[in-house]
Enzyme design. Structure first.
Site, PDB file in Angstrom:
ATOM      1  N   GLU A   2      73.122 -57.345 -40.439  1.00  0.00           N
ATOM      2  CA  GLU A   2      73.395 -55.813 -40.886  1.00  0.00           C
ATOM      3  C   GLU A   2      74.557 -55.753 -41.609  1.00  0.00           C
ATOM      4  OE1 GLU A   2      74.034 -52.283 -41.847  1.00  0.00           O
ATOM      5  OE2 GLU A   2      71.938 -52.856 -41.090  1.00  0.00           O
ATOM      6  N   ALA A   3      74.472 -55.194 -43.164  1.00  0.00           N
ATOM      7  CA  ALA A   3      75.628 -55.272 -43.871  1.00  0.00           C
ATOM      8  C   ALA A   3      76.628 -54.373 -43.618  1.00  0.00           C
ATOM      9  CB  ALA A   3      74.755 -54.795 -45.405  1.00  0.00           C
TER      10      ALA A   3
ATOM     11  N   TRP B  13      75.635 -47.118 -48.206  1.00  0.00           N
ATOM     12  CA  TRP B  13      75.628 -47.952 -49.310  1.00  0.00           C
ATOM     13  C   TRP B  13      76.611 -47.708 -50.478  1.00  0.00           C
ATOM     14  CZ3 TRP B  13      74.315 -53.051 -49.719  1.00  0.00           C
ATOM     15  CH2 TRP B  13      73.497 -53.608 -48.839  1.00  0.00           C
TER      16      TRP B  13
ATOM     17  N   HIS C 119      64.163 -39.799 -47.464  1.00  0.00           N
ATOM     18  CA  HIS C 119      62.929 -40.315 -46.877  1.00  0.00           C
ATOM     19  C   HIS C 119      62.267 -41.321 -47.919  1.00  0.00           C
ATOM     20  CE1 HIS C 119      62.531 -36.406 -44.279  1.00  0.00           C
ATOM     21  NE2 HIS C 119      63.542 -37.223 -44.004  1.00  0.00           N
TER      22      HIS C 119
ATOM     23  N   THR D 207      61.114 -39.362 -41.493  1.00  0.00           N
ATOM     24  CA  THR D 207      60.627 -40.941 -41.592  1.00  0.00           C
ATOM     25  C   THR D 207      60.875 -41.744 -40.124  1.00  0.00           C
ATOM     26  OG1 THR D 207      62.156 -41.575 -42.963  1.00  0.00           O
ATOM     27  CG2 THR D 207      60.204 -41.049 -44.100  1.00  0.00           C
ATOM     28  N   ASN D 208      62.075 -41.287 -39.600  1.00  0.00           N
ATOM     29  CA  ASN D 208      62.684 -42.140 -38.775  1.00  0.00           C
ATOM     30  C   ASN D 208      61.772 -42.548 -37.514  1.00  0.00           C
ATOM     31  OD1 ASN D 208      64.943 -43.855 -37.501  1.00  0.00           O
ATOM     32  ND2 ASN D 208      64.869 -42.357 -35.851  1.00  0.00           N
TER      33      ASN D 208
END
Length: 566
Positions: free
Chosen positions: A38-39, A68, A503, A548-549
């Site tokens: 994971e970043a 991000w 989304h 969308t989760n």
């Protein structure tokens, strides 16, 4: 900083919703070595920051810590080719966007998944995906054949007997739509007014990381979690992916070999990694100076988001939530636009009693309106001048005029409902809202902003002429009621204010391998490439009529079963 293994059986790229599921399910076999990369930062059990645990979505108000940095997207493009761009807040933390979102846990409708199957995603119809929706959840309110009772993710609602005054007032205002009140948006599939389902227990967020990477899972000797670790590139040998080059926080790099790589980096980062690896449209790869491994025109295409607008309303004091009451979103209205090109249940509206964490936000209601079944399509590409940099994202919102028409019609409906004696009958106290750069700066969690918003809130609660003057200043003079009476001006307002609701999906479309636009087959395998699977929102052929989760968690559960069977 733990040492990275040099070789694993499965390398999972991305610790968001899908990555947490895949890492959990595949590492359940002690003979399978799994590395999850994971970043963003890790949030282990017992050390989850309070802003992530909060029932109110606080992480977005902490700058770029959990998203991000620098990522942006073109929202719309006018006839002259001018783009309107803004920041796009995609989760960059263990749990991904499930650690920063509003915790909505709606599945969508059976027709969404039957459409996936009809588009070539064989085996993804409603009857095939329902067992995985049940597998992922513990529904705290409902039982029966449509619901799970022992899955990792708790799902609950605030039902009518426990509604605060705002929720009761909003429901009475929404009753004017003529739609019935219903109780279970994940089990009743008709239009109506619903209490929203959300992933939460004991008034605390339950992210995918909390649900799937609990202490017992993390204690598995065959599972390693490497946070703050960036995937620089996928490693390839011919048409096989063999691992990845990883960069640690200190700048050091290491190649990790893997028998299988599972991309779970999301609809913006997964296609970016494929393109950099030479998997994508051949013409675009040549423009970027990248050697072609597989010509897949669909990589980065089919980008979809729900075109949305946010509208705020000054709340009477009696309807405001106390500071200690953290859950602020209570109701959703799912309805059919009846517009040309529309469909059943093609629109969605939610009502929240809080427009921000601060004093000013507590005096405002916030309404989210979006097109549940959009026709507009965007795309993602690398920048030929900097293929290693952030991707060039064009959401393409309103590129199909039917979406513009339905949003404009939806604004008229929303105004007609919420300018109400139950909420606030003054039409001048309803105004456009957005997470603009200015509002984003004001919403940052700082003592200065706490003081400034407290002052603004006191002024807004002052005499009505002062409040009207302030609201005109906030909104550039926009008057929603007047706009609704003027056709062309309302459409201009929609074009200038539309945004997605985070989304993003569809950029590695799942479908029939014979379809050149498909990127992955119905088992999630990248077509024409060995050793590589994708599972996240990017594989969705079309957006579900939902946040969308939970659909992503379902897809990850389903493809994890495929990977285990192999």
């Amino acid at each position: 900083m733990a040492e990275l293994p040099r070789e694993v059986d499965v390398l999972v790229v991305g610790g968001g919703s899908a990555g947490c599921v895949v890492a959990n399910r595949l590492s359940a076999d002690p003979g399978r070595r799994v590395l999850l990369v994971e970043a963003g930062v890790d949030t282990p059990p017992g050390r989850v920051p309070p802003e992530i645990l909060d029932s109110y979505p606080m992480p977005l108000f902490h700058g770029d810590r959990y998203v991000w940095p620098g990522l942006d997207a073109a929202v719309t493009t006018d006839a002259a080719g001018r783009q309107r761009r803004r920041a796009y807040e995609q989760g960059r933390v263990i749990g991904g966007s499930s650690s920063v979102n509003v915790q909505s846990a709606n599945r969508g409708l059976p027709r969404d998944y039957n459409a996936w199957a009809a588009l070539g995603a064989t085996g993804w119809g409603w009857d095939e995906v329902l067992p995985y929706f049940r597998k992922l959840e513990t529904d705290l309110d409902f039982d029966g054949p449509l619901h799970g009772r022992d899955g990792p993710l708790p799902i609950r609602r605030i039902l009518e007997p426990d509604w605060p005054p705002f929720a009761r007032a909003a429901a009475r205002a929404f009753d004017a739509s003529g739609l019935p009140r219903r109780t279970d948006q994940n089990g009743e599939f008709e239009d109506g007014i619903y209490p929203t389902a959300f992933s939460n227990r004991d008034d605390a967020r339950v992210s995918a990381a909390a649900a799937y990477l609990d202490a017992a899972t993390r204690d598995r000797a065959n599972l390693a979690v490497a946070a703050e670790t960036t995937v620089v590139a996928l490693s390839t040998a011919g048409r096989r992916v063999t691992g990845a080059v990883l960069r640690r926080p200190d700048g050091s790099e290491r190649v990790v070999s893997a028998r299988h790589v599972v991309l779970c980096a999301g609809a913006l980062q997964s296609p970016t990694l494929l393109l950099r690896a030479g998997i994508g449209p051949a013409k675009h790869l040549r423009e970027c100076g990248i050697a072609i491994v597989a010509d897949r025109p669909g990589v980065g295409a089919n980008l979809r988001d729900h075109p949305a607008l946010t509208i705020a309303q000054h709340l009477p004091r009696a309807l405001r939530l106390p500071v200690a009451y953290r859950r602020a979103s209570f109701l959703a209205l799912r309805y059919s636009s009846g517009r040309p090109g529309g469909s059943a249940s093609d629109m969605y509206l939610t009502a929240s009693a809080r427009g921000g964490w601060h004093a000013l936000g507590r005096s405002l209601a916030l309404y989210f309106l979006w097109v549940n079944q959009p026709h507009s399509v965007g795309r993602l590409r690398l920048r030929p001048s900097d293929p290693a940099g952030l991707p060039d994202i064009d959401l393409g919102l309103l590129s199909d005029p039917r979406d513009l028409d339905r949003l404009a019609s939806g604004v008229r409906m929303l105004v007609g409902l919420v300018v109400s004696r139950h909420l606030n009958p003054n039409p001048h106290e309803l105004f456009p809202a957005s997470f603009s750069p200015a509002i984003k700066r004001l919403s940052a969690v700082t003592p200065r902003n706490a003081g400034l918003t407290a002052l603004l809130a006191r002024l807004l609660d002052g005499p009505a002429p002062l409040r009207r003057s302030m609201l005109r200043a906030f909104t550039g003079g926009s008057d929603l009621v007047s706009l609704c009476r003027a056709g062309g001006e309302l459409e201009d307002y929609v074009r200038n204010n539309v945004f997605g609701v985070w989304h993003a999906s569809g950029t590695c479309k799942m479908g029939d391998p014979a379809d050149p636009k498909s990127v992955v087959d119905p088992r999630g395998r990248v077509i024409g490439i060995d050793g590589l699977t994708v599972v996240d929102a990017s594989i969705m052929p079309r957006l579900p009529s939902a946040n969308t989760n939970v659909p992503v968690l379902m897809a990850a559960e389903k493809i994890a079963d495929v990977l285990i069977a192999r």
